[in-house]
Design a protein around this motif. Structure first.
Motif, PDB file in Angstrom:
ATOM      1  N   GLU A  78       0.820  -1.200   0.000  1.00 50.60           N
ATOM      2  CA  GLU A  78       0.000   0.000   0.000  1.00 50.60           C
ATOM      3  C   GLU A  78       0.859   1.256   0.000  1.00 50.60           C
ATOM      4  OE1 GLU A  78      -3.028   2.296  -0.573  1.00 50.60           O
ATOM      5  OE2 GLU A  78      -3.020   0.126  -0.742  1.00 50.60           O
ATOM      6  N   VAL A  79       1.950   1.266   0.747  1.00 50.78           N
ATOM      7  CA  VAL A  79       2.865   2.414   0.713  1.00 50.78           C
ATOM      8  C   VAL A  79       3.405   2.593  -0.707  1.00 50.78           C
ATOM      9  CG1 VAL A  79       5.087   3.319   1.516  1.00 50.78           C
ATOM     10  CG2 VAL A  79       3.526   2.250   3.153  1.00 50.78           C
ATOM     11  N   ARG A  80       3.831   1.506  -1.303  1.00 51.96           N
ATOM     12  CA  ARG A  80       4.360   1.562  -2.682  1.00 51.96           C
ATOM     13  C   ARG A  80       3.287   2.094  -3.644  1.00 51.96           C
ATOM     14  NH1 ARG A  80       6.048  -4.055  -5.016  1.00 51.96           N
ATOM     15  NH2 ARG A  80       3.795  -4.216  -4.950  1.00 51.96           N
ATOM     16  N   GLU A  81       2.057   1.646  -3.483  1.00 46.83           N
ATOM     17  CA  GLU A  81       0.959   2.110  -4.343  1.00 46.83           C
ATOM     18  C   GLU A  81       0.696   3.603  -4.146  1.00 46.83           C
ATOM     19  OE1 GLU A  81      -2.060   2.227  -7.127  1.00 46.83           O
ATOM     20  OE2 GLU A  81      -0.556   0.677  -6.797  1.00 46.83           O
ATOM     21  N   ALA A  82       0.727   4.069  -2.901  1.00 46.33           N
ATOM     22  CA  ALA A  82       0.503   5.493  -2.634  1.00 46.33           C
ATOM     23  C   ALA A  82       1.608   6.341  -3.262  1.00 46.33           C
ATOM     24  CB  ALA A  82       0.426   5.747  -1.129  1.00 46.33           C
ATOM     25  N   LEU A  83       2.841   5.892  -3.162  1.00 48.68           N
ATOM     26  CA  LEU A  83       3.946   6.625  -3.783  1.00 48.68           C
ATOM     27  C   LEU A  83       3.789   6.667  -5.301  1.00 48.68           C
ATOM     28  CD1 LEU A  83       6.904   5.266  -1.636  1.00 48.68           C
ATOM     29  CD2 LEU A  83       6.075   7.626  -1.675  1.00 48.68           C
ATOM     30  N   SER A  84       3.392   5.565  -5.882  1.00 51.61           N
ATOM     31  CA  SER A  84       3.185   5.516  -7.337  1.00 51.61           C
ATOM     32  C   SER A  84       2.053   6.450  -7.755  1.00 51.61           C
ATOM     33  CB  SER A  84       2.882   4.088  -7.792  1.00 51.61           C
ATOM     34  OG  SER A  84       3.991   3.261  -7.565  1.00 51.61           O
ATOM     35  N   TRP A  85       0.971   6.459  -6.968  1.00 49.79           N
ATOM     36  CA  TRP A  85      -0.173   7.323  -7.284  1.00 49.79           C
ATOM     37  C   TRP A  85       0.218   8.792  -7.153  1.00 49.79           C
ATOM     38  CZ3 TRP A  85      -5.227   8.505  -4.310  1.00 49.79           C
ATOM     39  CH2 TRP A  85      -6.270   8.794  -5.207  1.00 49.79           C
ATOM     40  N   ALA A  86       0.986   9.123  -6.110  1.00 52.99           N
ATOM     41  CA  ALA A  86       1.436  10.504  -5.928  1.00 52.99           C
ATOM     42  C   ALA A  86       2.334  10.933  -7.084  1.00 52.99           C
ATOM     43  CB  ALA A  86       2.174  10.644  -4.598  1.00 52.99           C
ATOM     44  N   LYS A  87       3.173  10.031  -7.534  1.00 56.82           N
ATOM     45  CA  LYS A  87       4.064  10.322  -8.657  1.00 56.82           C
ATOM     46  C   LYS A  87       3.253  10.540  -9.939  1.00 56.82           C
ATOM     47  CE  LYS A  87       8.263   8.485 -10.733  1.00 56.82           C
ATOM     48  NZ  LYS A  87       9.236   7.384 -10.729  1.00 56.82           N
ATOM     49  N   GLU A  88       2.256   9.685 -10.180  1.00 56.32           N
ATOM     50  CA  GLU A  88       1.372   9.847 -11.343  1.00 56.32           C
ATOM     51  C   GLU A  88       0.638  11.178 -11.322  1.00 56.32           C
ATOM     52  OE1 GLU A  88      -1.546   6.708 -11.574  1.00 56.32           O
ATOM     53  OE2 GLU A  88       0.011   5.167 -11.430  1.00 56.32           O
ATOM     54  N   ARG A  89       0.256  11.621 -10.141  1.00 55.60           N
ATOM     55  CA  ARG A  89      -0.525  12.854  -9.990  1.00 55.60           C
ATOM     56  C   ARG A  89       0.385  14.085  -9.899  1.00 55.60           C
ATOM     57  NH1 ARG A  89      -5.497  12.456  -9.736  1.00 55.60           N
ATOM     58  NH2 ARG A  89      -5.858  14.314  -8.497  1.00 55.60           N
ATOM     59  N   ASN A  90       1.690  13.892 -10.036  1.00 57.14           N
ATOM     60  CA  ASN A  90       2.671  14.989 -10.012  1.00 57.14           C
ATOM     61  C   ASN A  90       2.615  15.804  -8.727  1.00 57.14           C
ATOM     62  OD1 ASN A  90       3.792  14.453 -12.613  1.00 57.14           O
ATOM     63  ND2 ASN A  90       1.927  15.319 -13.503  1.00 57.14           N
ATOM     64  N   GLU A 124      12.195  -1.039  -2.506  1.00 55.70           N
ATOM     65  CA  GLU A 124      11.467  -0.384  -3.597  1.00 55.70           C
ATOM     66  C   GLU A 124      10.891   0.953  -3.137  1.00 55.70           C
ATOM     67  OE1 GLU A 124       8.626  -2.635  -6.049  1.00 55.70           O
ATOM     68  OE2 GLU A 124       9.467  -4.439  -5.115  1.00 55.70           O
ATOM     69  N   ILE A 125      10.319   0.959  -1.942  1.00 55.09           N
ATOM     70  CA  ILE A 125       9.729   2.179  -1.381  1.00 55.09           C
ATOM     71  C   ILE A 125      10.799   3.253  -1.239  1.00 55.09           C
ATOM     72  CG2 ILE A 125       8.776   3.150   0.766  1.00 55.09           C
ATOM     73  CD1 ILE A 125       7.237   0.383   0.993  1.00 55.09           C
ATOM     74  N   LYS A 126      11.948   2.893  -0.692  1.00 52.11           N
ATOM     75  CA  LYS A 126      13.019   3.872  -0.495  1.00 52.11           C
ATOM     76  C   LYS A 126      13.519   4.413  -1.829  1.00 52.11           C
ATOM     77  CE  LYS A 126      14.369   2.711   4.140  1.00 52.11           C
ATOM     78  NZ  LYS A 126      15.449   2.514   5.093  1.00 52.11           N
ATOM     79  N   HIS A 127      13.510   3.598  -2.862  1.00 49.92           N
ATOM     80  CA  HIS A 127      13.883   4.070  -4.188  1.00 49.92           C
ATOM     81  C   HIS A 127      12.849   5.078  -4.710  1.00 49.92           C
ATOM     82  CE1 HIS A 127      15.526   4.164  -8.208  1.00 49.92           C
ATOM     83  NE2 HIS A 127      14.317   3.900  -8.676  1.00 49.92           N
ATOM     84  N   LEU A 128      11.565   4.787  -4.541  1.00 49.83           N
ATOM     85  CA  LEU A 128      10.496   5.691  -4.993  1.00 49.83           C
ATOM     86  C   LEU A 128      10.520   7.034  -4.261  1.00 49.83           C
ATOM     87  CD1 LEU A 128       7.447   3.295  -5.445  1.00 49.83           C
ATOM     88  CD2 LEU A 128       8.426   4.786  -7.205  1.00 49.83           C
ATOM     89  N   ILE A 129      10.936   7.025  -3.005  1.00 48.69           N
ATOM     90  CA  ILE A 129      10.972   8.253  -2.204  1.00 48.69           C
ATOM     91  C   ILE A 129      11.821   9.322  -2.877  1.00 48.69           C
ATOM     92  CG2 ILE A 129      11.830   9.238  -0.023  1.00 48.69           C
ATOM     93  CD1 ILE A 129      10.925   6.592   1.316  1.00 48.69           C
ATOM     94  N   SER A 130      12.862   8.907  -3.578  1.00 48.26           N
ATOM     95  CA  SER A 130      13.762   9.866  -4.227  1.00 48.26           C
ATOM     96  C   SER A 130      13.072  10.678  -5.326  1.00 48.26           C
ATOM     97  CB  SER A 130      14.992   9.144  -4.786  1.00 48.26           C
ATOM     98  OG  SER A 130      14.602   8.271  -5.827  1.00 48.26           O
ATOM     99  N   SER A 131      11.873  10.298  -5.721  1.00 50.57           N
ATOM    100  CA  SER A 131      11.110  11.020  -6.752  1.00 50.57           C
ATOM    101  C   SER A 131      10.437  12.278  -6.217  1.00 50.57           C
ATOM    102  CB  SER A 131      10.013  10.116  -7.323  1.00 50.57           C
ATOM    103  OG  SER A 131      10.541   8.942  -7.844  1.00 50.57           O
TER     104      SER A 131
END
Length: 183
Positions: A78-90, A124-131
């Protein structure tokens, strides 16, 4: 209007406890997240509720699946999904709030406190955080995460996927209003 399934018992989408949702800083989007897991079937549901600093709900997302190893894995997904959604929504500045203390502590700290099976998800989550320009993770009690808990439970039971912007189900609106009035 996208609806929460009326056949799901109302106890799953309401609580007698008052929620104490707190708004994020101006310019930061808050993603409340939660997962729901059935130990007998390994079915799970995930939920995300997106709000701004005024408490306005901007979107709700939920999905279901089968085969999760444990509740902690669902919370990591769910954390990974939230990060992906936030990234998609800029959204460059976000705060993620969850009631999964070990997962939040593992993301915030240098020590992985979670089960070994979930360590790759944390990587994976820590990698996404850098976005993100700002990306913070906050632990909250389940009583302070009621709206998204209702979403996660509902999608687990119905196996429906939700992505809603705008018109929200009346049962969710009641919980959102309780949150907004208590903050």
């Amino acid at each position: 209007m996208h609806c929460i399934d009326p056949t799901i018992p109302v106890t799953l989408i309401s609580s007698s406890n008052d929620s104490r949702w707190k708004p994020p800083a101006v310019g930061v989007m808050k993603y409340n997240i939660d997962g729901s897991f059935d130990h007998d079937s390994n079915k799970f549901g995930t939920g995300i509720v997106l709000r701004d600093h005024t408490g306005t709900c901007l979107g709700i997302k939920g999905s279901s699946g089968n085969g999760a190893l444990n509740p902690e894995a669902v919370e990591c997904m769910e954390v990974r999904e939230a990060l992906s959604w936030a990234k998609e929504r800029n959204h460059p500045s976000i705060q993620i709030e969850a009631d999964a203390k070990l997962v939040i502590d593992s993301i915030n700290g240098n020590v992985l406190l979670i089960q070994w099976e979930n360590k790759n998800l944390i990587k994976e989550i820590k990698h996404l955080i850098s976005s993100f320009y700002i990306c913070e993770f906050v632990y909250v009690s389940r009583d302070n995460n009621q709206v998204v808990d209702a979403v996660a439970k509902n999608v687990r039971h119905t196996t429906k996927t939700l992505e809603i912007f705008g018109e929200f189900d009346p049962a969710i609106c009641v919980l959102l209003e309780k949150d907004h009035n208590s903050s």
